[in-house]
Design a protein around this motif. Structure first.
Motif, PDB file in Angstrom:
ATOM      1  N   ASP A 217       0.842  -1.194   0.000  1.00  0.00           N
ATOM      2  CA  ASP A 217       0.000   0.000   0.000  1.00  0.00           C
ATOM      3  C   ASP A 217       0.882   1.250   0.000  1.00  0.00           C
ATOM      4  O   ASP A 217       2.078   1.181   0.289  1.00  0.00           O
ATOM      5  CB  ASP A 217      -0.922   0.016   1.225  1.00  0.00           C
ATOM      6  CG  ASP A 217      -1.988  -1.066   1.161  1.00  0.00           C
ATOM      7  OD1 ASP A 217      -2.258  -1.568   0.051  1.00  0.00           O
ATOM      8  OD2 ASP A 217      -2.545  -1.403   2.225  1.00  0.00           O
ATOM      9  N   SER A 218       0.286   2.392  -0.259  1.00  0.00           N
ATOM     10  CA  SER A 218       1.058   3.638  -0.241  1.00  0.00           C
ATOM     11  C   SER A 218       1.352   4.064   1.190  1.00  0.00           C
ATOM     12  O   SER A 218       0.655   3.660   2.134  1.00  0.00           O
ATOM     13  CB  SER A 218       0.278   4.749  -0.940  1.00  0.00           C
ATOM     14  OG  SER A 218      -0.843   5.138  -0.169  1.00  0.00           O
ATOM     15  N   ALA A 219       2.381   4.894   1.363  1.00  0.00           N
ATOM     16  CA  ALA A 219       2.727   5.414   2.684  1.00  0.00           C
ATOM     17  C   ALA A 219       1.555   6.203   3.273  1.00  0.00           C
ATOM     18  O   ALA A 219       1.295   6.151   4.480  1.00  0.00           O
ATOM     19  CB  ALA A 219       3.969   6.301   2.586  1.00  0.00           C
ATOM     20  N   GLU A 220       0.827   6.905   2.429  1.00  0.00           N
ATOM     21  CA  GLU A 220      -0.321   7.682   2.881  1.00  0.00           C
ATOM     22  C   GLU A 220      -1.416   6.768   3.428  1.00  0.00           C
ATOM     23  O   GLU A 220      -2.004   7.039   4.488  1.00  0.00           O
ATOM     24  CB  GLU A 220      -0.863   8.505   1.712  1.00  0.00           C
ATOM     25  CG  GLU A 220      -1.943   9.482   2.085  1.00  0.00           C
ATOM     26  CD  GLU A 220      -2.357  10.336   0.906  1.00  0.00           C
ATOM     27  OE1 GLU A 220      -3.509  10.183   0.437  1.00  0.00           O
ATOM     28  OE2 GLU A 220      -1.523  11.146   0.446  1.00  0.00           O
ATOM     29  N   ASP A 221      -1.698   5.678   2.724  1.00  0.00           N
ATOM     30  CA  ASP A 221      -2.716   4.728   3.186  1.00  0.00           C
ATOM     31  C   ASP A 221      -2.301   4.060   4.496  1.00  0.00           C
ATOM     32  O   ASP A 221      -3.128   3.852   5.395  1.00  0.00           O
ATOM     33  CB  ASP A 221      -2.958   3.650   2.129  1.00  0.00           C
ATOM     34  CG  ASP A 221      -3.746   4.172   0.935  1.00  0.00           C
ATOM     35  OD1 ASP A 221      -4.362   5.244   1.051  1.00  0.00           O
ATOM     36  OD2 ASP A 221      -3.731   3.501  -0.118  1.00  0.00           O
ATOM     37  N   ILE A 222      -1.027   3.728   4.602  1.00  0.00           N
ATOM     38  CA  ILE A 222      -0.541   3.056   5.818  1.00  0.00           C
ATOM     39  C   ILE A 222      -0.580   4.010   7.004  1.00  0.00           C
ATOM     40  O   ILE A 222      -0.950   3.622   8.120  1.00  0.00           O
ATOM     41  CB  ILE A 222       0.883   2.495   5.596  1.00  0.00           C
ATOM     42  CG1 ILE A 222       0.841   1.392   4.530  1.00  0.00           C
ATOM     43  CG2 ILE A 222       1.454   1.949   6.906  1.00  0.00           C
ATOM     44  CD1 ILE A 222       2.208   0.932   4.063  1.00  0.00           C
ATOM     45  N   GLU A 223      -0.225   5.265   6.775  1.00  0.00           N
ATOM     46  CA  GLU A 223      -0.279   6.246   7.862  1.00  0.00           C
ATOM     47  C   GLU A 223      -1.706   6.396   8.381  1.00  0.00           C
ATOM     48  O   GLU A 223      -1.937   6.501   9.590  1.00  0.00           O
ATOM     49  CB  GLU A 223       0.263   7.590   7.363  1.00  0.00           C
ATOM     50  CG  GLU A 223       0.444   8.645   8.448  1.00  0.00           C
ATOM     51  CD  GLU A 223      -0.811   9.455   8.727  1.00  0.00           C
ATOM     52  OE1 GLU A 223      -0.940  10.005   9.844  1.00  0.00           O
ATOM     53  OE2 GLU A 223      -1.702   9.525   7.837  1.00  0.00           O
ATOM     54  N   ARG A 224      -2.676   6.382   7.473  1.00  0.00           N
ATOM     55  CA  ARG A 224      -4.075   6.453   7.894  1.00  0.00           C
ATOM     56  C   ARG A 224      -4.464   5.213   8.689  1.00  0.00           C
ATOM     57  O   ARG A 224      -5.196   5.282   9.669  1.00  0.00           O
ATOM     58  CB  ARG A 224      -4.998   6.609   6.677  1.00  0.00           C
ATOM     59  CG  ARG A 224      -4.982   7.985   6.057  1.00  0.00           C
ATOM     60  CD  ARG A 224      -6.250   8.252   5.261  1.00  0.00           C
ATOM     61  NE  ARG A 224      -6.436   7.314   4.171  1.00  0.00           N
ATOM     62  CZ  ARG A 224      -6.072   7.543   2.910  1.00  0.00           C
ATOM     63  NH1 ARG A 224      -5.476   8.687   2.588  1.00  0.00           N
ATOM     64  NH2 ARG A 224      -6.288   6.647   1.972  1.00  0.00           N
ATOM     65  N   LYS A 225      -3.972   4.055   8.254  1.00  0.00           N
ATOM     66  CA  LYS A 225      -4.269   2.817   8.976  1.00  0.00           C
ATOM     67  C   LYS A 225      -3.718   2.871  10.398  1.00  0.00           C
ATOM     68  O   LYS A 225      -4.388   2.452  11.349  1.00  0.00           O
ATOM     69  CB  LYS A 225      -3.694   1.603   8.244  1.00  0.00           C
ATOM     70  CG  LYS A 225      -3.848   0.297   9.007  1.00  0.00           C
ATOM     71  CD  LYS A 225      -3.515  -0.919   8.179  1.00  0.00           C
ATOM     72  CE  LYS A 225      -4.617  -1.240   7.200  1.00  0.00           C
ATOM     73  NZ  LYS A 225      -4.469  -2.585   6.590  1.00  0.00           N
ATOM     74  N   VAL A 226      -2.520   3.396  10.546  1.00  0.00           N
ATOM     75  CA  VAL A 226      -1.926   3.514  11.878  1.00  0.00           C
ATOM     76  C   VAL A 226      -2.818   4.350  12.784  1.00  0.00           C
ATOM     77  O   VAL A 226      -3.085   3.984  13.940  1.00  0.00           O
ATOM     78  CB  VAL A 226      -0.513   4.134  11.787  1.00  0.00           C
ATOM     79  CG1 VAL A 226       0.008   4.510  13.175  1.00  0.00           C
ATOM     80  CG2 VAL A 226       0.456   3.161  11.109  1.00  0.00           C
ATOM     81  N   ARG A 227      -3.320   5.474  12.282  1.00  0.00           N
ATOM     82  CA  ARG A 227      -4.195   6.333  13.084  1.00  0.00           C
ATOM     83  C   ARG A 227      -5.552   5.687  13.342  1.00  0.00           C
ATOM     84  O   ARG A 227      -6.121   5.797  14.438  1.00  0.00           O
ATOM     85  CB  ARG A 227      -4.382   7.688  12.391  1.00  0.00           C
ATOM     86  CG  ARG A 227      -3.133   8.541  12.405  1.00  0.00           C
ATOM     87  CD  ARG A 227      -3.392   9.956  11.902  1.00  0.00           C
ATOM     88  NE  ARG A 227      -3.633  10.013  10.470  1.00  0.00           N
ATOM     89  CZ  ARG A 227      -4.791  10.296   9.908  1.00  0.00           C
ATOM     90  NH1 ARG A 227      -5.873  10.521  10.669  1.00  0.00           N
ATOM     91  NH2 ARG A 227      -4.917  10.363   8.588  1.00  0.00           N
ATOM     92  N   ALA A 228      -6.074   4.994  12.333  1.00  0.00           N
ATOM     93  CA  ALA A 228      -7.395   4.373  12.473  1.00  0.00           C
ATOM     94  C   ALA A 228      -7.401   3.233  13.478  1.00  0.00           C
ATOM     95  O   ALA A 228      -8.441   2.912  14.053  1.00  0.00           O
ATOM     96  CB  ALA A 228      -7.870   3.867  11.107  1.00  0.00           C
ATOM     97  N   MET A 229      -6.254   2.608  13.701  1.00  0.00           N
ATOM     98  CA  MET A 229      -6.172   1.458  14.610  1.00  0.00           C
ATOM     99  C   MET A 229      -5.725   1.840  16.022  1.00  0.00           C
ATOM    100  O   MET A 229      -5.499   0.958  16.858  1.00  0.00           O
ATOM    101  CB  MET A 229      -5.213   0.415  14.042  1.00  0.00           C
ATOM    102  CG  MET A 229      -5.611  -0.137  12.692  1.00  0.00           C
ATOM    103  SD  MET A 229      -7.203  -0.982  12.720  1.00  0.00           S
ATOM    104  CE  MET A 229      -7.830  -0.553  11.094  1.00  0.00           C
ATOM    105  N   GLN A 230      -5.582   3.129  16.286  1.00  0.00           N
ATOM    106  CA  GLN A 230      -5.186   3.571  17.622  1.00  0.00           C
ATOM    107  C   GLN A 230      -6.391   4.066  18.411  1.00  0.00           C
ATOM    108  O   GLN A 230      -7.221   4.800  17.886  1.00  0.00           O
ATOM    109  CB  GLN A 230      -4.146   4.697  17.511  1.00  0.00           C
ATOM    110  CG  GLN A 230      -2.747   4.227  17.263  1.00  0.00           C
ATOM    111  CD  GLN A 230      -2.239   3.323  18.377  1.00  0.00           C
ATOM    112  OE1 GLN A 230      -2.391   3.626  19.564  1.00  0.00           O
ATOM    113  NE2 GLN A 230      -1.635   2.227  17.990  1.00  0.00           N
TER     114      GLN A 230
END
Length: 310
Positions: A217-230
């Motif tokens: 996935d893109s870095a942007e998508d992964i960064e969103r995933k990190v925030r969404a899972m916190q």
């Protein structure tokens, strides 16, 4: 009005507090049974029950195993409630139960319904890069999050919030919306609007598979995933056969991917190549260890350049 409040988690507490402070009467609180939690697996009260005990211990807290039990529904009927308010309760309320109050039952849902019906609307809004979210108060029916809309209020996303931070904002904004809805109902001034079924989307429960990082996935998508899972369940990858939770991360601006997705660069911090761009890992937690900054992690855990996260 005489109100029975249904709630278990923290999200509903600001609404419960506003209702208690209002000129309406909260005659009882219904919460899920206490469960074992923590390392010691001790039985702990639900957040809503703990709040009531602390703030208004005279209010009865009832914790049925199943709210659909006929005996419990019969007991509710003896309370002569005008309205039920259900927020973050955790059980489906049956049609028989919804018929008990003199008026009806309302629910606060943290999305702009009919978008993101289901158990994890806030996480999916972040995951999908939404720029706007909000709260909706509905008149409940037997279908999940499908009742007619009483009130709705939009809220812009900053693009930096974690799921926990956004839920907290929505809970306080939602409390004012709930109180406004109750006032409208009390004055017979509500205007119910049917949801557009064609526009409905679903926000499923956060599974372990959803929380796992795909480095393609893109870095942007992964960064969103990190925030969404916190703060839970936590976005994760695998390193040296151990789980590595990524707690905080950022996109390296203008960076082009040089290595294969998932490979680590440590020259200028903990940086991971992705399918598009690079991700700078700021805070993480290795399985069995405490949360730490990436700098602390690299000092105590040897990571060679080119190491692949999976």
């Amino acid at each position: 009005m005489r109100i029975v409040f249904f709630g278990t988690g923290k999200f509903g507490i600001p609404s419960l507090e506003r209702l208690i402070q209002s000129n309406h009467e909260v005659i009882a609180v219904i919460s899920q049974p206490d469960r074992k939690k923590g390392r010691g697996m001790k039985i702990q009260p639900t957040p809503v029950k703990e709040f009531v005990w602390t703030m208004r211990p005279e209010i009865e807290v009832i914790q049925p195993e199943k709210a659909s039990e006929k005996g419990f529904i019969a007991h509710l009927a003896t309370m002569k409630a005008d309205l039920f308010v259900a927020i973050d309760y955790g059980q489906i309320l049956s049609g028989e139960l919804l018929e008990v109050p003199a008026r009806y039952c309302v629910n606060l849902h943290p999305s702009l319904l009919p978008r993101y019906r289901g158990p994890a609307p806030v996480a999916w809004a972040i995951l999908n890069g939404e720029r706007t979210t909000g709260n909706t108060v509905i008149r409940m029916n037997e279908r999940m999050d499908a009742g007619d809309i009483l009130l709705q209020k939009k809220m812009p996303l900053k693009g930096t919030e974690t799921r926990g931070e956004l839920l907290k904002r929505l809970s306080y904004e939602g409390a004012e919306l709930v109180l406004k809805a109750v006032e409208l109902i009390d004055s017979d001034a509500e205007n119910l609007v049917e949801q557009n079924e064609k526009a409905a989307t679903y926000a499923p429960k956060l599974s372990r598979e959803v929380a796992r990082i795909d480095w393609k996935d893109s870095a942007e998508d992964i960064e969103r995933k990190v925030r969404a899972m916190q703060p839970r369940p936590g976005a994760f990858a695998r390193i040296d056969r151990k789980t590595l939770k990524i707690i905080e991360a950022g996109v390296v601006e203008t960076a082009r991917t040089k290595g294969k997705p998932g490979t680590v660069e440590t020259t200028n911090g903990f940086i991971v190549n992705t399918g598009k761009g690079k991700l700078y890992v700021k805070k993480l937690q290795l399985e069995g260890k405490r949360p730490m900054t990436s700098e602390e992690f690299l000092r105590g855990f040897r990571v060679e350049g080119g190491t692949a996260l999976k």
